[in-house]
Design a protein around this motif. Structure first.
Motif, PDB file in Angstrom:
ATOM      1  N   SER A 154      -9.251   4.219  -2.174  1.00  0.00           N
ATOM      2  CA  SER A 154      -9.247   3.308  -3.319  1.00  0.00           C
ATOM      3  C   SER A 154      -9.677   3.991  -4.607  1.00  0.00           C
ATOM      4  CB  SER A 154     -10.152   2.104  -3.039  1.00  0.00           C
ATOM      5  OG  SER A 154     -11.469   2.531  -2.735  1.00  0.00           O
TER       6      SER A 154
ATOM      7  N   TRP B 123      -4.461  -0.311  -6.349  1.00  0.00           N
ATOM      8  CA  TRP B 123      -4.089  -1.536  -5.645  1.00  0.00           C
ATOM      9  C   TRP B 123      -4.547  -1.541  -4.189  1.00  0.00           C
ATOM     10  CZ3 TRP B 123      -1.246   0.007  -1.564  1.00  0.00           C
ATOM     11  CH2 TRP B 123      -0.425   1.128  -1.689  1.00  0.00           C
ATOM     12  N   TRP B 124      -5.138  -0.453  -3.727  1.00  0.00           N
ATOM     13  CA  TRP B 124      -5.470  -0.308  -2.301  1.00  0.00           C
ATOM     14  C   TRP B 124      -6.473  -1.366  -1.848  1.00  0.00           C
ATOM     15  CZ3 TRP B 124      -3.524   2.405   1.648  1.00  0.00           C
ATOM     16  CH2 TRP B 124      -4.272   2.482   2.810  1.00  0.00           C
ATOM     17  N   HIS B 125      -6.137  -2.055  -0.761  1.00  0.00           N
ATOM     18  CA  HIS B 125      -7.058  -3.045  -0.198  1.00  0.00           C
ATOM     19  C   HIS B 125      -6.720  -3.273   1.265  1.00  0.00           C
ATOM     20  CE1 HIS B 125      -8.409  -7.280   0.686  1.00  0.00           C
ATOM     21  NE2 HIS B 125      -9.529  -6.710   0.289  1.00  0.00           N
ATOM     22  N   VAL B 126      -7.688  -3.036   2.148  1.00  0.00           N
ATOM     23  CA  VAL B 126      -7.524  -3.324   3.577  1.00  0.00           C
ATOM     24  C   VAL B 126      -8.773  -4.043   4.068  1.00  0.00           C
ATOM     25  CG1 VAL B 126      -5.971  -1.381   4.062  1.00  0.00           C
ATOM     26  CG2 VAL B 126      -8.451  -1.055   4.206  1.00  0.00           C
ATOM     27  N   THR B 127      -8.655  -4.702   5.213  1.00  0.00           N
ATOM     28  CA  THR B 127      -9.794  -5.442   5.762  1.00  0.00           C
ATOM     29  C   THR B 127      -9.970  -5.129   7.243  1.00  0.00           C
ATOM     30  OG1 THR B 127      -8.391  -7.350   6.281  1.00  0.00           O
ATOM     31  CG2 THR B 127      -9.508  -7.346   4.146  1.00  0.00           C
TER      32      THR B 127
ATOM     33  N   ASP C 205     -13.681  -6.655   3.615  1.00  0.00           N
ATOM     34  CA  ASP C 205     -13.156  -5.459   2.964  1.00  0.00           C
ATOM     35  C   ASP C 205     -13.585  -4.212   3.723  1.00  0.00           C
ATOM     36  OD1 ASP C 205     -12.124  -7.134   1.103  1.00  0.00           O
ATOM     37  OD2 ASP C 205     -13.517  -6.611  -0.512  1.00  0.00           O
TER      38      ASP C 205
ATOM     39  N   ARG D  75       2.626   0.943   0.466  1.00  0.00           N
ATOM     40  CA  ARG D  75       2.234  -0.466   0.281  1.00  0.00           C
ATOM     41  C   ARG D  75       2.393  -1.291   1.560  1.00  0.00           C
ATOM     42  NH1 ARG D  75       1.100  -2.783  -4.644  1.00  0.00           N
ATOM     43  NH2 ARG D  75       1.308  -1.440  -6.477  1.00  0.00           N
TER      44      ARG D  75
ATOM     45  N   GLU E   2      -0.923  -2.400   2.302  1.00  0.00           N
ATOM     46  CA  GLU E   2      -1.630  -3.247   1.336  1.00  0.00           C
ATOM     47  C   GLU E   2      -2.058  -4.566   1.986  1.00  0.00           C
ATOM     48  OE1 GLU E   2      -1.098  -4.779  -3.288  1.00  0.00           O
ATOM     49  OE2 GLU E   2       0.644  -4.111  -2.137  1.00  0.00           O
ATOM     50  N   ASP E   3      -3.342  -4.885   1.862  1.00  0.00           N
ATOM     51  CA  ASP E   3      -3.936  -6.103   2.437  1.00  0.00           C
ATOM     52  C   ASP E   3      -3.811  -6.141   3.972  1.00  0.00           C
ATOM     53  OD1 ASP E   3      -4.686  -7.118  -0.077  1.00  0.00           O
ATOM     54  OD2 ASP E   3      -2.670  -7.914  -0.392  1.00  0.00           O
ATOM     55  N   LEU E   4      -3.741  -4.990   4.585  1.00  0.00           N
ATOM     56  CA  LEU E   4      -3.587  -4.893   6.039  1.00  0.00           C
ATOM     57  C   LEU E   4      -4.912  -5.173   6.743  1.00  0.00           C
ATOM     58  CD1 LEU E   4      -1.557  -3.923   8.332  1.00  0.00           C
ATOM     59  CD2 LEU E   4      -2.689  -1.703   8.111  1.00  0.00           C
ATOM     60  N   GLU E   5      -4.844  -5.848   7.879  1.00  0.00           N
ATOM     61  CA  GLU E   5      -6.003  -6.034   8.738  1.00  0.00           C
ATOM     62  C   GLU E   5      -6.030  -4.885   9.742  1.00  0.00           C
ATOM     63  OE1 GLU E   5      -9.376  -7.745  10.674  1.00  0.00           O
ATOM     64  OE2 GLU E   5      -8.496  -8.088   8.682  1.00  0.00           O
TER      65      GLU E   5
END
Length: 499
Positions: A115, A120-124, A129, A166, A169-172
């Protein structure tokens, strides 16, 4: 006395220097031309119907090449050490090295978070987070699942590194970053995008300029014409140009030749004149950092090795990696301590490249215990699928004949509407269940090959075309049986009503 002393010196010099050097220099050619080794490789080629094979071997300053078969069967173009080929996941070492070069340039640190460079990088993970470090992508312990993300690769050729990256992006995540080893192709696509973002250059241009050209790999790069690739279809190699989206070069689509790979292997063993930053980056790519082991203690798939920076590294310091694209398989092994390395590539999904590499390396290191040769999985799947397809076609034809000639047989039978209705249900319910199962077979096959989430498109792309055809024929058979069962019921009902 002087003559005697001179003779003694010359004798010692010959024994200590010249004789070992001569034997050492002849090692590669003697192995590559050894009848036993050639017979072994040719046995694998015959068993798997391998179209072509290229081998590059290095021992000390000695370099040799051996080639079999064709780069293009139809055109009878021979496979040579200058034939351009895909090297599959052997590409990952180039991607990792590009990241480590940027570290040498002071533009990033592998201890940094992704990040830090991709806004824009975001994972959970578990709904919270998560922070992935660069080294976790390099070492396949980021928590990003492999097959599920590969199944989302676009098929269009005009994708790019960012579009592929991407996908995450927003990957679990499936595990906490740094906790478990799971080989992940998407992770190296993200590293390619990271290289592009930090360097300010397209990924392929950076690798060519900063890595390949300094090493002398002038026939290597990305998105270049390659030898004709082949898949198995009805028991024979079939020419096939597998589609792939631009943007996944970082994980498996570098193009090179056996002669260029000989230079790459020599560079890995410190046998090339290179810019200082590239030498340091190569040395760093071989370094095992214990703090970067996955927390669960499992280093990688093999008991005696770790995965670092695009390499499986054994406890003895041997570097190895394999590569598999839909129509190419490659293998490279580098033993810096022995100054020995071997690269192999074949233009199909045969196992020949593995047997050739392993046996050649063993010969060069005086270990002549060859592994028993077995037929490759994709060929076995093709043979099974081909036989099943013939059986299914035969059943379809037989069913069609029986359906077209059943009118007289039905007229001779007595029945009731209730019996016919029960008979219809007893047929269509199991057939409907079988149809649902049949539709799911490509997904089951993908999971069995280690890629859950793969379906018709992915299995077809990766060479399982005969298996897909078999599944479609099975679907046709079941649908045909459903139709004939319903048609039979209608005919019998009409006959009963008339009577």
């Amino acid at each position: 006395m002087k003559k005697l002393l001179a003779m003694i010196i010359m004798t010692v010099f010959t024994i200590v220097v010249l004789i070992p050097f001569t034997a050492y220099a002849a090692d590669v050619d003697s192995v590559l031309n050894a009848p036993v080794w050639n017979d072994y490789v040719e046995q694998s080629m015959e068993l798997d119907k391998t179209p072509g094979l290229a081998v590059a071997a290095v021992k000390g300053s000695d370099v040799g090449f051996k080639n079999w078969g064709y780069a293009d069967i139809k055109e009878e173009t021979p496979m040579t050490e200058d034939t351009p080929v895909h090297i599959g996941s052997c590409s990952k070492a180039f991607t990792a090295l590009s990241v480590l070069l940027l570290q040498e340039e002071g533009k990033l640190s592998i201890e940094d978070s992704i990040s830090d460079y991709i806004p824009w990088w975001h994972v959970t993970y578990n709904g919270r987070d998560a922070d992935i470090k660069i080294w976790q992508l390099l070492n396949h312990c980021s928590g990003i699942p492999n097959a599920a993300t590969m199944a989302k690769y676009p098929s269009e050729a005009d994708a790019d590194e960012e579009k592929i990256a991407r996908i995450a992006e927003d990957l679990e995540l499936v595990s906490a970053p740094g906790e478990k080893f799971e080989y992940c192709n998407l992770g190296y696509c993200i590293l390619a995008y990271l290289t592009e973002t930090v360097s300010g250059m397209p990924f392929d241009e950076y690798v060519i300029k900063e890595i390949m050209q300094p090493i002398g790999m002038t026939h290597s790069g990305y998105d270049l014409p390659v030898a004709q690739g082949y898949i198995y279809f009805w028991g024979r190699p079939k020419a096939y140009n597998a589609p792939h989206a631009k943007g996944i070069e970082g994980e498996g689509f570098a193009v090179t030749t056996a002669s260029d790979m000989a230079l790459w292997m020599k560079a890995q063993m410190g046998q090339a004149e290179l810019p200082e930053k590239l030498e340091k980056a190569i040395a760093a790519s071989h370094e095992i950092i214990e703090a970067h082991y996955p927390k669960d203690g499992i280093r990688c798939d093999a008991d005696d090795c770790s995965y670092f920076n695009g390499w499986y590294i054994t406890d003895g310091g041997v570097l190895e990696h394999g590569g598999w694209n839909p129509t190419f398989k490659a293998q490279v092994i580098i033993d810096p301590n022995r100054g020995t390395a071997v690269f192999t590539d074949c233009n199909s999904t045969a196992n020949t490249q593995w047997y050739a590499m392993n046996s050649c390396y063993r010969e060069l290191t005086d270990n002549r215990r060859y592994i028993d040769i077995v037929r490759c999985d994709m060929f076995i799947i093709d043979i099974i699928a081909s036989v099943l397809s013939l059986i299914i076609v035969g059943i379809i034809l037989f069913t069609a004949v029986m359906f077209l000639t059943q009118k007289k047989r039905l007229a001779a039978k007595t029945s009731t509407a209730k019996k016919e209705r029960h008979l219809l249900y007893s047929r269509i319910i199991p057939l409907f269940i079988f149809l649902c199962v049949s539709i799911m077979i490509p997904y089951v096959l993908g999971a069995a090959l280690g890629y859950p989430g793969f379906g018709y498109r992915q299995v077809w792309t990766w060479g399982g075309q005969s298996a897909v055809v078999t599944c479609l024929l099975l679907d046709v058979l079941i649908i045909f049986l459903l139709i004939t069962s319903i048609a039979r019921y209608i005919r019998r009902k009409e006959a009963i009503n008339k009577s």
